[in-house]
Design a protein around this motif. Structure first.
Motif, PDB file in Angstrom:
ATOM      1  N   UNK A 101       0.840  -1.204   0.000  1.00 52.34           N
ATOM      2  CA  UNK A 101       0.000   0.000   0.000  1.00 52.34           C
ATOM      3  C   UNK A 101       0.877   1.258   0.000  1.00 52.34           C
ATOM      4  N   UNK A 102       1.905   1.265   0.846  1.00 56.03           N
ATOM      5  CA  UNK A 102       2.835   2.398   0.877  1.00 56.03           C
ATOM      6  C   UNK A 102       3.552   2.530  -0.471  1.00 56.03           C
ATOM      7  N   UNK A 103       3.949   1.388  -1.028  1.00 53.71           N
ATOM      8  CA  UNK A 103       4.623   1.387  -2.335  1.00 53.71           C
ATOM      9  C   UNK A 103       3.716   1.988  -3.410  1.00 53.71           C
ATOM     10  N   UNK A 104       2.434   1.590  -3.388  1.00 58.60           N
ATOM     11  CA  UNK A 104       1.476   2.098  -4.374  1.00 58.60           C
ATOM     12  C   UNK A 104       1.246   3.596  -4.201  1.00 58.60           C
ATOM     13  N   UNK A 105       1.143   4.033  -2.941  1.00 59.71           N
ATOM     14  CA  UNK A 105       0.929   5.466  -2.688  1.00 59.71           C
ATOM     15  C   UNK A 105       2.088   6.284  -3.241  1.00 59.71           C
ATOM     16  N   UNK A 106       3.309   5.803  -3.003  1.00 55.51           N
ATOM     17  CA  UNK A 106       4.493   6.509  -3.503  1.00 55.51           C
ATOM     18  C   UNK A 106       4.519   6.487  -5.029  1.00 55.51           C
ATOM     19  N   UNK A 107       4.199   5.314  -5.611  1.00 60.48           N
ATOM     20  CA  UNK A 107       4.118   5.175  -7.064  1.00 60.48           C
ATOM     21  C   UNK A 107       3.167   6.213  -7.651  1.00 60.48           C
ATOM     22  N   UNK A 108       2.044   6.453  -6.942  1.00 60.82           N
ATOM     23  CA  UNK A 108       1.018   7.369  -7.448  1.00 60.82           C
ATOM     24  C   UNK A 108       1.342   8.835  -7.140  1.00 60.82           C
ATOM     25  N   UNK A 109       2.389   9.074  -6.342  1.00 61.67           N
ATOM     26  CA  UNK A 109       2.813  10.451  -6.099  1.00 61.67           C
ATOM     27  C   UNK A 109       2.489  10.998  -4.721  1.00 61.67           C
ATOM     28  N   UNK A 110       1.939  10.189  -3.843  1.00 62.15           N
ATOM     29  CA  UNK A 110       1.617  10.649  -2.488  1.00 62.15           C
ATOM     30  C   UNK A 110       2.833  10.467  -1.587  1.00 62.15           C
ATOM     31  N   UNK A 111       3.212  11.525  -0.886  1.00 63.73           N
ATOM     32  CA  UNK A 111       4.403  11.448  -0.037  1.00 63.73           C
ATOM     33  C   UNK A 111       4.126  12.118   1.311  1.00 63.73           C
ATOM     34  N   UNK A 112       4.992  11.785   2.260  1.00 60.67           N
ATOM     35  CA  UNK A 112       5.018  12.491   3.554  1.00 60.67           C
ATOM     36  C   UNK A 112       3.714  12.483   4.325  1.00 60.67           C
ATOM     37  N   UNK A 129       0.053   5.851   8.367  1.00 63.03           N
ATOM     38  CA  UNK A 129      -0.795   4.970   7.547  1.00 63.03           C
ATOM     39  C   UNK A 129      -1.428   3.943   8.482  1.00 63.03           C
ATOM     40  N   UNK A 130      -2.767   3.986   8.584  1.00 64.60           N
ATOM     41  CA  UNK A 130      -3.477   3.133   9.538  1.00 64.60           C
ATOM     42  C   UNK A 130      -4.235   2.052   8.776  1.00 64.60           C
ATOM     43  N   UNK A 131      -3.885   0.784   9.063  1.00 64.13           N
ATOM     44  CA  UNK A 131      -4.556  -0.357   8.419  1.00 64.13           C
ATOM     45  C   UNK A 131      -5.224  -1.209   9.495  1.00 64.13           C
ATOM     46  N   UNK A 132      -6.070  -2.152   9.057  1.00 69.05           N
ATOM     47  CA  UNK A 132      -6.751  -3.036   9.991  1.00 69.05           C
ATOM     48  C   UNK A 132      -5.749  -3.997  10.611  1.00 69.05           C
ATOM     49  N   UNK A 133      -5.588  -3.904  11.913  1.00 70.18           N
ATOM     50  CA  UNK A 133      -4.731  -4.842  12.620  1.00 70.18           C
ATOM     51  C   UNK A 133      -5.537  -6.058  13.075  1.00 70.18           C
ATOM     52  N   UNK A 134      -4.864  -6.984  13.778  1.00 74.03           N
ATOM     53  CA  UNK A 134      -5.545  -8.209  14.248  1.00 74.03           C
ATOM     54  C   UNK A 134      -6.811  -7.914  15.055  1.00 74.03           C
ATOM     55  N   UNK A 135      -6.786  -6.866  15.894  1.00 73.80           N
ATOM     56  CA  UNK A 135      -7.946  -6.589  16.751  1.00 73.80           C
ATOM     57  C   UNK A 135      -9.075  -5.879  15.988  1.00 73.80           C
ATOM     58  N   UNK A 136      -8.803  -5.518  14.747  1.00 75.25           N
ATOM     59  CA  UNK A 136      -9.835  -4.808  13.958  1.00 75.25           C
ATOM     60  C   UNK A 136     -10.596  -5.733  13.010  1.00 75.25           C
ATOM     61  N   UNK A 137     -10.152  -6.989  12.946  1.00 72.80           N
ATOM     62  CA  UNK A 137     -10.785  -7.922  12.010  1.00 72.80           C
ATOM     63  C   UNK A 137     -12.257  -8.125  12.352  1.00 72.80           C
ATOM     64  N   UNK A 138     -13.077  -8.149  11.306  1.00 69.69           N
ATOM     65  CA  UNK A 138     -14.499  -8.447  11.492  1.00 69.69           C
ATOM     66  C   UNK A 138     -15.341  -7.271  11.942  1.00 69.69           C
ATOM     67  N   UNK A 139     -14.684  -6.157  12.267  1.00 69.32           N
ATOM     68  CA  UNK A 139     -15.461  -4.976  12.665  1.00 69.32           C
ATOM     69  C   UNK A 139     -16.058  -4.305  11.431  1.00 69.32           C
TER      70      UNK A 139
END
Lengths: 257, 257
Positions: free
Chosen positions: B181-192, B196-206
């Protein structure tokens, strides 16, 4: 002879192509440009309208000048009616999932103007919202009590009553317009509402979003369960004491905060 | 000779009128009927799209079957780009009214898919959202890390950074997709970005709306002031710990609750 054939060919070509192929005639540059601009305006105005309807636009004071004709076409053509129909259908779909209890406390809240009643006849005479709001002429229109129902909303209203919802009408109109408002609602075919709530002396000067939230709060305190809320303004639907589901009716003519 | 001229005239008429005047050829009745139906479908599908964008539709699982072509035209034509531009402009207008403090706590939250990154290339191969979601092919697409930026959002993102906003990216993607995801964001031109907040183990199924509200809550608890939030799903924008202003980007392809 070959020359005569060529001449004949050219003459015929010109005659037939201009007669049958008007779409291929090149317009003068200025006309083509304005045609392109009109198309660009439609594209922009449609995006502007979406931003209004999704609340992305936030507070706005008047229709962008290049969108007056667009709004007129939208309101008087098929799109406004179609958009209103689809909102009413989604409202009804949701309502049919609500279990109505025997305690008479299952409620639905409707705004009035551009939600139950259509003031299009007034706004047709006032630039479809592009003119500055004129309280005097508006009050005269309200006194006529002749605004027709929005067809989709009248059907929704009747269906909700049959299902057993208690109907609350929550309007920004003033308490001194209670009689003409009730008269107009009856004229338009709306009957048997539970309560008509207008701005009283203590509500003057409040933002609509606050006034309406406070009134919904009072209903909740009385034990009502507000399942649905229908309004053409986000200030009908946001704030506090929210309905379980809110339904935004279209209105690209004016904004109330 | 006159006969030869007549023959020449007829031949030329047929040639020129069929070549240059196809719009005047009458369609068989059946085709004309389907043209009318297509027009009715467009009217309905545009109203359906408005109901999706205003959250009137509530939860929905797939594009109405008669609206597949409509959604394709909308996404690949000028309208999606125009709608995205206008949302970005309203976002920027609001952002420019925010006073940025010296404490570095002025925040803006972005969703990623269909908000910063466009997955149109994926959805073009999967019926523009009309097919049932296929996790395997989606994950393969994510692994490619080649989704381009939504142009209007990239410009907004860069402007917000210049203004001094801290940028938080809050996505329903999983923690194990962090690197791509970070690689794609940089590829698309998004920086700095700040985080970056993603679903962790405790967020599954919510539900997304709960997961995202909880994560915004954590930001508020850290002292951040969330002025703006941009997302293509209402579950990005509703719930609790809301931004001061939320901006709904268009997405008629899929719904996440």
């Amino acid at each position: 002879m070959a020359f005569r054939h060529l001449f004949f060919f050219v003459l015929l070509s010109v005659f037939i192509s201009t007669t049958f192929s008007q779409s291929l005639i090149r317009l003068p540059t200025s006309l083509r440009k304005s045609h392109v601009e009109a198309h660009d305006d439609d594209l922009y105005c449609d995006s502007w309208r979406l931003s209004v309807e999704t609340n992305n636009a936030g507070a706005w004071t008047s229709i962008p000048s290049q969108c007056r004709l667009f709004v007129q076409d939208y309101m008087t053509g098929k799109r406004y009616a179609s958009d209103s129909d689809v909102v009413a259908n989604y409202s009804l779909n949701f309502a049919s999932t609500v279990e109505i209890a025997a305690d008479g406390k299952d409620a639905w809240v409707f705004d009035i103007d551009e939600t139950l009643l259509s003031n299009l006849r007034y706004y047709e005479l006032h630039g479809f919202g592009s003119e500055t709001f004129d309280e005097k002429s508006w009050d005269e229109w309200v006194e006529l009590a002749e605004a027709p129902a929005l067809a989709a909303s009248l059907n929704l209203y009747d269906q909700l009553k049959k299902m057993g919802f208690k109907i609350f009408l929550l309007t920004g109109r003033n308490e001194n317009q209670r009689n003409v408002t009730a008269k107009n609602l009856l004229f338009a075919g709306f009957t048997n509402w539970e309560r008509l709530i207008l701005r009283g002396p203590s509500d003057q000067g409040k933002l609509a979003i606050i006034y309406k939230s406070e009134k919904r709060s009072e209903l909740v305190n009385e034990g009502y369960r507000i399942h649905g809320s229908s309004g053409d303004q986000w200030s009908d639907l946001l704030g506090f004491a929210l309905a379980q589901r809110s339904f935004k009716l279209p209105n690209p003519m004016y904004f109330i905060g």
